[in-house]
Design a protein around this motif. Sequence first.
Motif, PDB file in Angstrom:
ATOM      1  N   ALA A 109      44.995 110.876  -5.448  1.00 48.71           N
ATOM      2  CA  ALA A 109      44.447 111.872  -6.376  1.00 48.71           C
ATOM      3  C   ALA A 109      43.330 111.271  -7.224  1.00 48.71           C
ATOM      4  O   ALA A 109      42.268 111.885  -7.399  1.00 48.71           O
ATOM      5  CB  ALA A 109      45.559 112.412  -7.276  1.00 48.71           C
ATOM      6  N   ALA A 110      43.566 110.071  -7.758  1.00 40.41           N
ATOM      7  CA  ALA A 110      42.563 109.421  -8.606  1.00 40.41           C
ATOM      8  C   ALA A 110      41.296 109.108  -7.819  1.00 40.41           C
ATOM      9  O   ALA A 110      40.170 109.296  -8.304  1.00 40.41           O
ATOM     10  CB  ALA A 110      43.131 108.143  -9.210  1.00 40.41           C
ATOM     11  N   THR A 111      41.465 108.639  -6.570  1.00 42.25           N
ATOM     12  CA  THR A 111      40.309 108.268  -5.756  1.00 42.25           C
ATOM     13  C   THR A 111      39.520 109.499  -5.326  1.00 42.25           C
ATOM     14  O   THR A 111      38.285 109.512  -5.360  1.00 42.25           O
ATOM     15  CB  THR A 111      40.767 107.476  -4.522  1.00 42.25           C
ATOM     16  N   ALA A 140      42.116 116.502  -4.521  1.00 39.58           N
ATOM     17  CA  ALA A 140      42.705 115.762  -5.643  1.00 39.58           C
ATOM     18  C   ALA A 140      43.826 116.579  -6.287  1.00 39.58           C
ATOM     19  O   ALA A 140      44.868 116.026  -6.669  1.00 39.58           O
ATOM     20  CB  ALA A 140      41.633 115.420  -6.672  1.00 39.58           C
ATOM     21  N   SER A 141      43.637 117.887  -6.390  1.00 43.65           N
ATOM     22  CA  SER A 141      44.693 118.746  -6.941  1.00 43.65           C
ATOM     23  C   SER A 141      45.922 118.742  -6.039  1.00 43.65           C
ATOM     24  O   SER A 141      47.065 118.696  -6.515  1.00 43.65           O
ATOM     25  CB  SER A 141      44.174 120.169  -7.116  1.00 43.65           C
ATOM     26  N   LEU A 193      44.529 118.649 -15.421  1.00 43.30           N
ATOM     27  CA  LEU A 193      43.344 117.786 -15.338  1.00 43.30           C
ATOM     28  C   LEU A 193      42.729 117.865 -13.944  1.00 43.30           C
ATOM     29  O   LEU A 193      41.494 117.918 -13.803  1.00 43.30           O
ATOM     30  CB  LEU A 193      43.721 116.348 -15.667  1.00 43.30           C
ATOM     31  N   ALA A 194      43.567 117.884 -12.930  1.00 40.51           N
ATOM     32  CA  ALA A 194      43.049 118.002 -11.563  1.00 40.51           C
ATOM     33  C   ALA A 194      42.336 119.342 -11.375  1.00 40.51           C
ATOM     34  O   ALA A 194      41.273 119.413 -10.740  1.00 40.51           O
ATOM     35  CB  ALA A 194      44.183 117.853 -10.556  1.00 40.51           C
ATOM     36  N   ARG A 195      42.910 120.394 -11.926  1.00 45.76           N
ATOM     37  CA  ARG A 195      42.267 121.713 -11.836  1.00 45.76           C
ATOM     38  C   ARG A 195      40.938 121.709 -12.591  1.00 45.76           C
ATOM     39  O   ARG A 195      39.958 122.324 -12.154  1.00 45.76           O
ATOM     40  CB  ARG A 195      43.201 122.782 -12.406  1.00 45.76           C
ATOM     41  N   THR A 227      49.817 111.097 -15.720  1.00 52.08           N
ATOM     42  CA  THR A 227      48.814 110.018 -15.671  1.00 52.08           C
ATOM     43  C   THR A 227      47.715 110.251 -16.710  1.00 52.08           C
ATOM     44  O   THR A 227      46.681 109.593 -16.669  1.00 52.08           O
ATOM     45  CB  THR A 227      48.177 109.944 -14.269  1.00 52.08           C
ATOM     46  N   THR A 228      47.953 111.178 -17.609  1.00 51.24           N
ATOM     47  CA  THR A 228      46.961 111.475 -18.637  1.00 51.24           C
ATOM     48  C   THR A 228      47.695 111.888 -19.910  1.00 51.24           C
ATOM     49  O   THR A 228      48.930 111.885 -19.953  1.00 51.24           O
ATOM     50  CB  THR A 228      46.009 112.597 -18.163  1.00 51.24           C
TER      51      THR A 228
END
Length: 578
Positions: A188-190, A213-214, A229-231, A264-265
């Motif tokens: 997801a981060a990458t 990533a989402s 955050l992904a959205r 992660t946030t």
Amino acid sequence: MRSLPERAQQVFLRLCRMEEDDRYTFFFPDSGDQLAVLAEHGVVETDGQRLLVDPAAAELGRAAIDSELARSVDEGMAANWTASMVVARDNGQVGEVVSLALKAAPYLRRLERWDQLAWVCETALARDTSPSTAALLLPFAEAAAKGGLGERALHARVLIEVDRERGLAQSREVLAAAVAAGDFRLAAATASELSNVLRAAGSPEASTLARQASEYTASAGLGPWSRALARLRELQALPADRAVLDEVRRLLAELPATSGEPETTTLWHVREGLLNLGSYVGATVGDGLHFAEELVASMTSRNATLPDLAKARFVLADRLVDAGRDTEAREHLLWCQSVSDDGAVSGVLAGIEDRAGNHSRAAELKADALRAAYAAGNLTAIGEGHHDLAVLLGRLDSASPRVLANYVASAVIAFRMQAGTLATEIDMLAMFTFAHGLPPQIALEDMIALAEQTEGVHLGDLLERLPQQAPDELQQVFDAVLQRAGQTMQDWTPLMSAVVLKASGDEQPGLDEHLRAWLTDLDQRAGTEPLLHALHRVLAGERGPELLAGLGMLPTGIVSKILGALSERERGGSAPAS
């Protein structure tokens, strides 16, 4: 070295193990006697607080140090610089964060603490992605990549800033490996990082990677903050429109205050990211002020660093300007200016002062912004700065040679950069020519000298570094200017002639109808009120130079030509406006 006392030997070996730039007396607060012994034996010299070791002796010392002492030095220095970096990070000291990361990195590399080494590199890169900083971080990021897939991802991010294609290729390899290994957090981060890079480059693939990533975030079992955050990253890859703004509102409304799931946030990071996007998209669709206000309130309540808060308040000021609330915007901008000003703050303040009628102060502020652009070496901002300064100087005296010089500066810079703004600069020079004419001869060195009357402007040095696109560049520019000025004259001659004839008492058939049509057309155009007012005054019998007061270049050219033609007719001629 064997002739040195044991304690002095230990101090000397510690000095040799330290990086050369780290050898200072304050790292040896209880070793003054030993340092004096080392100085007596000629192996160490002092320069203020600096301790200078002969390079050959330092090499021998590094070879002689035992592993336990070497590790002790490395651990102590790594801990010192890492702790200092955290303090600088929390205080928003960007330059200090980078320099302290680079100080900690050699010791962490020697200790083979790859996760910590990757973290200090990542912390520095998050605050300065310039190619020069990335190049300094790259050897340490490359070493950290020995630690595993996560550290390889960091290496790829640093590499992207130095060698974009290689970095992107490595990042894709990390993404594929993370998915294959089921490490969906890293995937997801990458994918998100790849999306950000490609979005900045305008690649349509950015949207696809943001959606991936989402999906990886959900597969990793992460909580609502991470999913939001992904959205957010997905929305950032979409065109700024009302649908995106509505989705931002939905996410903000549904964002929970607490999360019992892995994250992660942080809540504030996601919320402020959404508010920032809302402010940006809202500015496009006409509804960004509320988001900007909420963002500043959030950052203020959590005691965000001054540089970060200044960025948010600058955006809020911009939204307030859009809303016509210049007084409130000025308060935020003056606060931002007290923190730092790279020229952007002065530039917006100049616009506020200009709208308030404080044209002299506006020109001073725009000159400040232009100086900052030269100091930063920002070619685009320099070209724009010369253009804007010419406009503001023209408010004070539109016929000033400094106005012409700054328009010439922006035109020549645009010509050499092959910038899309060249047509605009030619238009402005054509308006100047139409209004005031041109000197018999125009030499670039004379224009440079006039432009450099503004302190901090080094136009001559800049043009020496910018390669010429053609040996006759100035001639090409002014050929286009004269052609455009001629077209302007042709476009406005019917109106000018009609006003001259009517003001002279000439009653040609159809004159009133043609003149009325012209004036009606002008009345329907935005920003023509000063010109219309001046024309009506001429038709009412006024002839003085005060008619030109406050007019821009185009209206000045029109009215001055009308006045000139009327003066000639009154002397017995019959020439139309020309």
